[in-house]
Write a protein that holds these residues in place. Structure first.
Motif, short mmCIF file in Angstrom:
data_model
loop_
_atom_site.label_atom_id
_atom_site.label_comp_id
_atom_site.label_asym_id
_atom_site.label_seq_id
_atom_site.Cartn_x
_atom_site.Cartn_y
_atom_site.Cartn_z
N GLN A 121 0.73 -1.45 -0.10
CA GLN A 121 0.04 -0.19 -0.07
C GLN A 121 0.59 1.45 -0.36
O GLN A 121 0.54 2.10 0.93
CB GLN A 121 -0.99 0.08 1.18
N PRO A 122 1.96 1.26 -0.73
CA PRO A 122 2.80 2.46 -1.03
C PRO A 122 1.85 4.15 -1.18
O PRO A 122 0.79 3.96 -1.52
CB PRO A 122 3.68 2.39 -2.34
N THR A 123 1.89 4.98 -0.84
CA THR A 123 1.49 6.76 -0.44
C THR A 123 2.21 7.26 -2.04
O THR A 123 1.51 7.50 -1.73
CB THR A 123 1.39 6.78 0.84
N THR A 124 3.40 7.03 -2.84
CA THR A 124 4.31 7.99 -2.94
C THR A 124 4.99 6.60 -4.56
O THR A 124 4.80 5.20 -3.72
CB THR A 124 5.38 8.74 -2.39
N TRP A 131 8.45 4.84 -11.89
CA TRP A 131 6.84 4.43 -12.65
C TRP A 131 7.74 4.62 -14.37
O TRP A 131 8.74 4.60 -14.91
CB TRP A 131 6.23 6.31 -12.23
N VAL A 132 6.76 5.31 -15.02
CA VAL A 132 6.49 4.18 -16.18
C VAL A 132 5.62 5.70 -16.73
O VAL A 132 4.61 6.42 -16.64
CB VAL A 132 5.73 3.38 -16.74
N GLU A 141 -0.62 13.65 -26.18
CA GLU A 141 -0.56 13.74 -24.56
C GLU A 141 0.39 12.60 -24.21
O GLU A 141 1.14 11.98 -24.98
CB GLU A 141 -1.80 12.36 -24.62
N ASP A 142 0.78 13.15 -22.58
CA ASP A 142 1.24 12.82 -21.80
C ASP A 142 1.45 11.56 -20.40
O ASP A 142 -0.26 12.24 -20.00
CB ASP A 142 3.03 13.36 -21.25
N HIS A 143 0.92 10.51 -20.41
CA HIS A 143 0.67 9.92 -19.23
C HIS A 143 1.96 9.51 -18.64
O HIS A 143 2.82 8.83 -18.76
CB HIS A 143 -0.20 8.50 -19.55
N SER A 144 1.96 9.44 -16.70
CA SER A 144 2.67 9.16 -15.65
C SER A 144 2.16 7.72 -14.81
O SER A 144 0.89 8.63 -14.06
CB SER A 144 3.48 10.07 -15.77
N LEU A 145 2.60 7.01 -14.45
CA LEU A 145 1.23 6.45 -13.10
C LEU A 145 2.84 5.25 -12.46
O LEU A 145 3.78 4.87 -13.09
CB LEU A 145 1.08 5.61 -14.08
N ASP A 146 2.36 5.61 -11.68
CA ASP A 146 3.79 4.51 -10.63
C ASP A 146 3.36 2.92 -10.39
O ASP A 146 2.31 2.64 -11.33
CB ASP A 146 4.06 5.68 -9.75
N ARG A 147 4.00 2.33 -10.43
CA ARG A 147 3.82 1.32 -10.69
C ARG A 147 2.90 0.40 -9.93
O ARG A 147 2.05 -0.70 -9.58
CB ARG A 147 5.34 -0.11 -9.73
N HIS A 148 3.03 0.80 -8.00
CA HIS A 148 1.19 0.49 -7.87
C HIS A 148 0.23 0.42 -8.22
O HIS A 148 -0.59 -0.24 -8.35
CB HIS A 148 1.76 0.98 -5.78
N ALA A 181 4.26 -4.90 -13.88
CA ALA A 181 4.34 -3.84 -12.40
C ALA A 181 3.70 -4.71 -11.77
O ALA A 181 3.31 -4.71 -10.04
CB ALA A 181 2.95 -2.57 -12.53
N ALA A 182 2.25 -5.73 -11.78
CA ALA A 182 1.74 -6.65 -10.37
C ALA A 182 2.51 -7.82 -10.30
O ALA A 182 2.65 -8.28 -8.85
CB ALA A 182 -0.02 -6.85 -11.47
N VAL A 183 3.32 -8.36 -11.15
CA VAL A 183 3.62 -9.21 -10.34
C VAL A 183 4.58 -8.88 -9.38
O VAL A 183 4.42 -10.15 -7.82
CB VAL A 183 4.82 -10.49 -11.32
N PRO A 184 5.98 -8.99 -9.06
CA PRO A 184 6.34 -7.99 -7.39
C PRO A 184 5.97 -7.87 -6.43
O PRO A 184 5.15 -8.35 -4.75
CB PRO A 184 7.02 -7.40 -7.84
#
Length: 299
Positions: A121-124, A131-132, A141-148, A181-184
């Protein structure tokens, strides 16, 4: 807290622990947990980097088949959900209550709580590991999302739910980025779950908690899905009322299926009802014996 309140809290926390033990044992039985070292390694973000002859670099990710990880996610899901009795943090809270007079065990519980929050449950974005960022050359368009958040999009958008908001947020990154991103996360949640299960086993053996022995012994996963068993089979015309309970006497319309009966009758367009009674001398693999009724398909 008066005695009544204390008893209610104890009962609720025991319910959490017993629910967790059953679910965690099912997670423990998953094929990904068969090799502990491999599971622990899978819980870390694995990226293999190879230098090419032309001076370039090649990155390789190698994970188990998606359907294997998907089934693990399904087994884990109640442990990840705050609303379920076996939610990991609820179980830690219950253990904290029962171990409040045990300093060493209380410290282990606090450490487990902190690690779960950081890993699951990371908050950052920094806590999430990476992040990708992607850019659409056609739309600008630009998009950014962290691994969690990518991992949660795979779990709740692709697998156990069809969360439209999560899917929309993660769609620009594609299924590959969501899955890897989900596997780990799934692997580490399995590690944390099994470690907590073993901690509960130690507390149970030491007498610090008194859970029902049933939750440690009952079958939680099937090793095989092929069975053979002796049985006595009865049949009746379609529409015949089945017995209301396993020991209810059969009416005269039910006849025993034996070598004198032409089995081709069960392949006619009219169909048939079958009644099987368990052989008391050879109990079926599932606990208990009983009666089952079925209507074979015509044809």
């Amino acid at each position: 807290m008066d005695r009544g309140d204390s008893e209610r809290v104890t009962a609720r926390y025991q319910e959490y622990l017993e629910a967790f033990v059953v679910r965690a044992r099912r997670v423990e039985e998953h094929s990904l947990a068969a090799g502990w070292d491999a599971l622990v390694e899978l819980a870390e973000i694995q990226i293999q980097v190879t230098r090419l002859d032309n001076g370039g670099m090649r990155i390789r990710h190698e994970y188990p088949a998606e359907e294997v990880v998907e089934s693990a996610a399904a087994r884990l899901r109640p442990i990840l959900l705050e609303g379920d009795a076996c939610f990991y943090q609820k179980v830690l809270k219950a253990l904290g209550y029962f171990c409040r007079a045990l300093p060493q065990d209380s410290e282990w519980i606090r450490a487990a709580r902190d690690e779960w929050r950081t890993r699951v449950q990371p908050t950052t974005g920094e806590e999430a590991g990476y992040w990708v960022m992607v850019s659409n050359s056609a739309t600008g368009e630009d998009h950014s999302l962290d691994r969690h958040r990518l991992a949660m999009a795979w779990i709740y958008g692709d697998v156990v739910h069809h969360d439209a908001a999560r899917r929309q947020e993660a769609d620009p990154f594609g299924l590959v980025d969501r899955f890897r991103a989900a596997v780990p996360l799934i692997a580490w949640a399995m590690v944390g779950t099994i470690e907590l299960l073993n901690f509960i086993r130690v507390l149970q053996e030491a007498g610090h908690i008194q859970l029902s022995q049933r939750v440690f012994d009952e079958r939680v996963a099937l090793k095989s899905t092929t069975w053979e068993e002796n049985a006595t089979v009865y049949f009746a015309p379609v529409g015949t009322e089945p017995p209301t309970a396993a020991k209810t006497p059969l009416t005269a319309q039910w006849a025993q299926l034996d070598s004198a009966v032409d089995l081709s009758v069960f392949r006619t367009q009219s169909g048939a009802q079958l009644l099987r009674t368990g052989d008391e001398a050879a109990e079926p693999p599932e606990a208990g014996s009983g009666t089952s009724c079925s209507k074979p398909q015509a044809g």
